[in-house]
Design a protein around this motif. Structure first.
Motif, PDB file in Angstrom:
ATOM      1  N   GLN A   1       0.818  -1.203   0.000  1.00  0.00           N
ATOM      2  CA  GLN A   1       0.000   0.000   0.000  1.00  0.00           C
ATOM      3  C   GLN A   1       0.857   1.260   0.000  1.00  0.00           C
ATOM      4  OE1 GLN A   1      -2.811  -0.091   3.229  1.00  0.00           O
ATOM      5  NE2 GLN A   1      -3.395  -2.211   2.798  1.00  0.00           N
ATOM      6  N   LYS A   2       0.220   2.358  -0.344  1.00  0.00           N
ATOM      7  CA  LYS A   2       0.866   3.658  -0.337  1.00  0.00           C
ATOM      8  C   LYS A   2       1.486   3.925   1.031  1.00  0.00           C
ATOM      9  CE  LYS A   2       0.042   8.536  -1.195  1.00  0.00           C
ATOM     10  NZ  LYS A   2      -0.892   9.537  -1.707  1.00  0.00           N
ATOM     11  N   GLY A   3       2.731   4.431   1.005  1.00  0.00           N
ATOM     12  CA  GLY A   3       3.422   4.778   2.228  1.00  0.00           C
ATOM     13  C   GLY A   3       4.202   3.637   2.856  1.00  0.00           C
ATOM     14  N   GLU A   4       3.979   2.407   2.402  1.00  0.00           N
ATOM     15  CA  GLU A   4       4.740   1.287   2.939  1.00  0.00           C
ATOM     16  C   GLU A   4       6.125   1.255   2.300  1.00  0.00           C
ATOM     17  OE1 GLU A   4       1.710  -2.069   4.484  1.00  0.00           O
ATOM     18  OE2 GLU A   4       2.073  -2.111   2.316  1.00  0.00           O
ATOM     19  N   THR A   5       7.023   0.500   2.918  1.00  0.00           N
ATOM     20  CA  THR A   5       8.391   0.383   2.414  1.00  0.00           C
ATOM     21  C   THR A   5       8.605  -1.012   1.847  1.00  0.00           C
ATOM     22  OG1 THR A   5       9.134  -0.254   4.627  1.00  0.00           O
ATOM     23  CG2 THR A   5       9.376   2.076   4.002  1.00  0.00           C
ATOM     24  N   ILE A   6       9.456  -1.076   0.820  1.00  0.00           N
ATOM     25  CA  ILE A   6       9.746  -2.351   0.177  1.00  0.00           C
ATOM     26  C   ILE A   6      11.223  -2.443  -0.150  1.00  0.00           C
ATOM     27  CG2 ILE A   6       9.125  -1.419  -2.104  1.00  0.00           C
ATOM     28  CD1 ILE A   6       8.226  -4.320  -2.829  1.00  0.00           C
ATOM     29  N   LEU A   7      11.762  -3.644  -0.001  1.00  0.00           N
ATOM     30  CA  LEU A   7      13.105  -3.951  -0.463  1.00  0.00           C
ATOM     31  C   LEU A   7      12.954  -4.844  -1.681  1.00  0.00           C
ATOM     32  CD1 LEU A   7      16.199  -4.114  -0.340  1.00  0.00           C
ATOM     33  CD2 LEU A   7      15.936  -6.010   1.294  1.00  0.00           C
ATOM     34  N   ILE A   8      13.467  -4.373  -2.817  1.00  0.00           N
ATOM     35  CA  ILE A   8      13.425  -5.142  -4.058  1.00  0.00           C
ATOM     36  C   ILE A   8      14.826  -5.664  -4.323  1.00  0.00           C
ATOM     37  CG2 ILE A   8      12.932  -5.122  -6.525  1.00  0.00           C
ATOM     38  CD1 ILE A   8      11.155  -2.617  -5.972  1.00  0.00           C
ATOM     39  N   HIS A   9      15.010  -6.973  -4.140  1.00  0.00           N
ATOM     40  CA  HIS A   9      16.301  -7.586  -4.472  1.00  0.00           C
ATOM     41  C   HIS A   9      16.398  -7.721  -5.987  1.00  0.00           C
ATOM     42  CE1 HIS A   9      17.973  -8.523  -0.593  1.00  0.00           C
ATOM     43  NE2 HIS A   9      16.855  -9.103  -0.196  1.00  0.00           N
ATOM     44  N   ALA A  10      17.620  -7.599  -6.526  1.00  0.00           N
ATOM     45  CA  ALA A  10      17.856  -7.695  -7.980  1.00  0.00           C
ATOM     46  C   ALA A  10      16.982  -6.691  -8.726  1.00  0.00           C
ATOM     47  CB  ALA A  10      17.619  -9.116  -8.491  1.00  0.00           C
ATOM     48  N   ALA A  11      16.983  -5.465  -8.244  1.00  0.00           N
ATOM     49  CA  ALA A  11      16.063  -4.447  -8.752  1.00  0.00           C
ATOM     50  C   ALA A  11      16.320  -4.030 -10.195  1.00  0.00           C
ATOM     51  CB  ALA A  11      16.098  -3.216  -7.850  1.00  0.00           C
ATOM     52  N   ALA A  12      17.483  -4.323 -10.748  1.00  0.00           N
ATOM     53  CA  ALA A  12      17.758  -3.957 -12.137  1.00  0.00           C
ATOM     54  C   ALA A  12      17.351  -5.054 -13.116  1.00  0.00           C
ATOM     55  CB  ALA A  12      19.241  -3.632 -12.321  1.00  0.00           C
ATOM     56  N   GLY A  13      16.901  -6.201 -12.615  1.00  0.00           N
ATOM     57  CA  GLY A  13      16.433  -7.285 -13.474  1.00  0.00           C
ATOM     58  C   GLY A  13      15.017  -7.019 -13.957  1.00  0.00           C
TER      59      GLY A  13
ATOM     60  N   VAL B   1      21.365  -4.371  -5.883  1.00  0.00           N
ATOM     61  CA  VAL B   1      21.890  -4.642  -7.224  1.00  0.00           C
ATOM     62  C   VAL B   1      23.261  -5.289  -7.084  1.00  0.00           C
ATOM     63  CG1 VAL B   1      20.640  -2.749  -8.367  1.00  0.00           C
ATOM     64  CG2 VAL B   1      22.904  -2.331  -7.390  1.00  0.00           C
ATOM     65  N   SER B   2      23.753  -5.852  -8.187  1.00  0.00           N
ATOM     66  CA  SER B   2      25.037  -6.555  -8.116  1.00  0.00           C
ATOM     67  C   SER B   2      26.218  -5.756  -8.641  1.00  0.00           C
ATOM     68  CB  SER B   2      24.939  -7.873  -8.888  1.00  0.00           C
ATOM     69  OG  SER B   2      24.616  -7.613 -10.248  1.00  0.00           O
ATOM     70  N   THR B   3      25.955  -4.666  -9.386  1.00  0.00           N
ATOM     71  CA  THR B   3      27.068  -3.907  -9.971  1.00  0.00           C
ATOM     72  C   THR B   3      26.821  -2.405  -9.895  1.00  0.00           C
ATOM     73  OG1 THR B   3      26.143  -3.795 -12.216  1.00  0.00           O
ATOM     74  CG2 THR B   3      27.478  -5.766 -11.669  1.00  0.00           C
ATOM     75  N   LEU B   4      27.886  -1.654 -10.076  1.00  0.00           N
ATOM     76  CA  LEU B   4      27.792  -0.199 -10.121  1.00  0.00           C
ATOM     77  C   LEU B   4      26.943   0.258 -11.305  1.00  0.00           C
ATOM     78  CD1 LEU B   4      28.617   2.563  -9.012  1.00  0.00           C
ATOM     79  CD2 LEU B   4      30.725   2.392 -10.359  1.00  0.00           C
ATOM     80  N   GLU B   5      27.073  -0.424 -12.433  1.00  0.00           N
ATOM     81  CA  GLU B   5      26.278  -0.068 -13.629  1.00  0.00           C
ATOM     82  C   GLU B   5      24.787  -0.202 -13.341  1.00  0.00           C
ATOM     83  OE1 GLU B   5      30.314  -0.863 -14.637  1.00  0.00           O
ATOM     84  OE2 GLU B   5      28.900  -2.282 -13.764  1.00  0.00           O
ATOM     85  N   LYS B   6      24.419  -1.251 -12.632  1.00  0.00           N
ATOM     86  CA  LYS B   6      23.007  -1.452 -12.303  1.00  0.00           C
ATOM     87  C   LYS B   6      22.530  -0.410 -11.286  1.00  0.00           C
ATOM     88  CE  LYS B   6      23.075  -6.306 -13.528  1.00  0.00           C
ATOM     89  NZ  LYS B   6      22.976  -7.702 -13.064  1.00  0.00           N
TER      90      LYS B   6
END
Length: 169
Positions: A85-97, A118-123
């Motif tokens: 929901q709006k205002g909640e927090t989320i951790l997205i692993h592998a967010a550039a995939g 993310v796994s790299t600086l580019e990501k």
């Protein structure tokens, strides 16, 4: 019921049933399937109009065909299962995939605060540049240091939801 390899297909509508009102002959479309009777590996696919989405002219069939499964995964995971929901927090692993980027779009639409790994600086740079995610909200997925970072950023609370599409532990 048997399932087929592949879940997504894209093409041009060549025929429609008399009750079809969401697409017409000549439309460029993508659809999500997977049942053997409708599978993706056919010259002609036959599906219910409810699983068909029109493709914008500026989007290739190849890119369009890669979108339904990741978005269906995110919608199920974040809407149906997590009820983000709006205002909640989320951790997205592998967010550039693929799943990660679809999740970012969904979270922005909902109004959730996004933390990512993310796994790299580019990501990392991709998330900052393309999605406007603050650098202090992006952590490495290659070790467990993200845990301390999340706890620091959330003042010890942690996040409401975690979406993990990483392989392994």
């Amino acid at each position: 019921m048997a399932y087929s390899l592949g879940n997504e297909a894209a093409g041009i509508v060549t025929r429609v049933g008399k009750a079809v009102d969401r697409c017409k002959i000549g439309d460029r479309v993508v659809y999500l399937c997977g049942l053997e009777s409708t599978g993706c590996f056919h010259t002609f696919g036959r599906v219910d109009q409810n699983v068909v989405c029109k493709i914008p002219d500026n989007l290739s069939y190849e890119i369009a065909a890669g979108l339904p499964c990741v978005y269906a995964t995110v919608i199920y995971g974040l809407s149906d299962a997590a009820r983000l929901q709006k205002g909640e927090t989320i951790l997205i692993h592998a967010a550039a995939g693929g799943v990660g980027q679809a999740a970012i779009h969904y979270c922005k639409m909902v109004g959730a605060e996004i933390y990512a790994t993310v796994s790299t600086l580019e990501k990392r740079n991709l998330l900052v540049r393309e999605y406007g995610i603050s650098e202090d909200h992006i952590f490495s997925s290659r070790d467990l240091t993200f845990v301390k970072g999340i706890m620091r950023c959330t003042k010890g609370k942690g996040v409401d939801v975690v979406l993990n599409s990483l392989s392994g532990e």
